[in-house]
Design a protein around this motif. Sequence first.
Motif, PDB file in Angstrom:
ATOM      1  N   TYR A  60       5.412  84.568 -25.124  1.00 36.64           N
ATOM      2  CA  TYR A  60       6.257  84.948 -26.412  1.00 36.64           C
ATOM      3  C   TYR A  60       6.272  86.527 -26.464  1.00 36.64           C
ATOM      4  CZ  TYR A  60       1.453  84.621 -28.259  1.00 36.64           C
ATOM      5  OH  TYR A  60       0.090  84.673 -28.702  1.00 36.64           O
ATOM      6  N   ASP A  69       3.824  77.234 -24.501  1.00 39.10           N
ATOM      7  CA  ASP A  69       4.092  78.235 -25.394  1.00 39.10           C
ATOM      8  C   ASP A  69       2.922  79.543 -25.355  1.00 39.10           C
ATOM      9  OD1 ASP A  69       6.585  77.487 -26.558  1.00 39.10           O
ATOM     10  OD2 ASP A  69       5.557  75.917 -27.792  1.00 39.10           O
ATOM     11  N   ASN A  99       7.552  75.798 -22.391  1.00 43.38           N
ATOM     12  CA  ASN A  99       7.533  76.740 -23.347  1.00 43.38           C
ATOM     13  C   ASN A  99       9.052  76.868 -24.171  1.00 43.38           C
ATOM     14  OD1 ASN A  99       5.823  79.400 -23.136  1.00 43.38           O
ATOM     15  ND2 ASN A  99       7.856  80.274 -24.093  1.00 43.38           N
ATOM     16  N   LYS A 100       8.880  77.231 -25.381  1.00 45.66           N
ATOM     17  CA  LYS A 100      10.138  77.419 -26.169  1.00 45.66           C
ATOM     18  C   LYS A 100      10.751  78.896 -25.745  1.00 45.66           C
ATOM     19  CE  LYS A 100      11.801  77.594 -30.790  1.00 45.66           C
ATOM     20  NZ  LYS A 100      12.931  76.634 -30.865  1.00 45.66           N
ATOM     21  N   GLU A 129      -5.374  72.516 -37.987  1.00 41.21           N
ATOM     22  CA  GLU A 129      -4.211  73.768 -37.822  1.00 41.21           C
ATOM     23  C   GLU A 129      -4.422  74.604 -38.906  1.00 41.21           C
ATOM     24  OE1 GLU A 129      -0.649  73.018 -36.254  1.00 41.21           O
ATOM     25  OE2 GLU A 129      -0.884  71.001 -35.756  1.00 41.21           O
ATOM     26  N   TYR A 188      -1.912  82.650 -34.214  1.00 43.18           N
ATOM     27  CA  TYR A 188      -1.027  81.744 -33.309  1.00 43.18           C
ATOM     28  C   TYR A 188      -1.741  80.523 -32.520  1.00 43.18           C
ATOM     29  CZ  TYR A 188       2.571  85.293 -33.952  1.00 43.18           C
ATOM     30  OH  TYR A 188       3.794  86.063 -34.329  1.00 43.18           O
ATOM     31  N   SER A 235      15.216  71.832 -29.215  1.00 45.86           N
ATOM     32  CA  SER A 235      14.117  72.614 -29.447  1.00 45.86           C
ATOM     33  C   SER A 235      13.974  73.939 -28.457  1.00 45.86           C
ATOM     34  CB  SER A 235      12.643  71.782 -28.986  1.00 45.86           C
ATOM     35  OG  SER A 235      12.692  71.205 -27.836  1.00 45.86           O
ATOM     36  N   ARG A 293      12.772  82.041 -26.552  1.00 44.72           N
ATOM     37  CA  ARG A 293      13.178  82.713 -27.763  1.00 44.72           C
ATOM     38  C   ARG A 293      13.823  83.962 -27.410  1.00 44.72           C
ATOM     39  NH1 ARG A 293       8.088  80.550 -28.228  1.00 44.72           N
ATOM     40  NH2 ARG A 293       7.495  79.256 -29.809  1.00 44.72           N
ATOM     41  N   TRP A 297       2.420  74.517 -31.039  1.00 44.20           N
ATOM     42  CA  TRP A 297       3.925  74.913 -30.844  1.00 44.20           C
ATOM     43  C   TRP A 297       4.737  73.663 -30.200  1.00 44.20           C
ATOM     44  CZ3 TRP A 297       5.145  78.771 -33.786  1.00 44.20           C
ATOM     45  CH2 TRP A 297       4.054  79.811 -34.267  1.00 44.20           C
TER      46      TRP A 297
END
Length: 248
Positions: free
Chosen positions: A181, A178, A207-208, A66, A71, A236, A210, A76
């Motif tokens: 975003y 993810d 997906n997170k 990584e 991104y 999370s 946010r 993620w």
Amino acid sequence: MDQHLHTAQQPLRLGTPQEDVFAGPSVESDMIESSLHSIQKFVPTDYASYTQEHYHFAGKKIIIQESIENYGTVVWPGATALCQYLEDHTEELNLEDAKILEIGAGPGLVSIVSSLLGAQVTATDLPDVLGNLQYNISKNTLECTAHLPEVKELVWGEDLDQKFPKSSFYYDYVLASDVVYHHYFLDKLLATMVYLSQPGTVVLWANKFRFSTDYEFLDKFKQAFDTTLLAEHSESSVKLFKGILKWD
């Protein structure tokens, strides 16, 4: 610490992913070189940004290269949640020999786990991260999966009918983690998910959450797909959805 959480290791030596690939036996190098053909290289400006992150899925230690510079070269939270779901529901999902395409594969963890679980995988992303994606996939799947994953360029919403004609390409699952975003390509992302879905295709999207735009995308996703919440991780803020395209 949960075994599926990754931990940072020492940076790799100062070399491109492709240079590291060819350090192994000549036979392995030839196979990887073939799989790397025509793949654009990912060359970070700061080699010290490389780390090796360790994960455990499908009974195997997976090492992912990584870089914090992009991104698309970081794993993620949605990816690890999706991998856990795939591992826990392999038989229910009938993943052996299933045809899978991953949208926004990034450094490749989800595609690698899918391949280790027996699926025929196509990992896709933007050109600038394909070299690192191919490197990770080759390192973690060569000679230990039934089907060697394929890496292809996929720019959301562009040239889909030329690069992925419906008459030639069918997928049992379209995976995404993810991919939502704060960016300006959400409509093209949804259009790509819709295009890749044919009768019988299941979209698994983790997906997170946010921002408010994440929920706005979810609303549009629900308009296009019959949607089921499969898992939710409050610690999370990751949600995992199953989508089946609505047909008129």
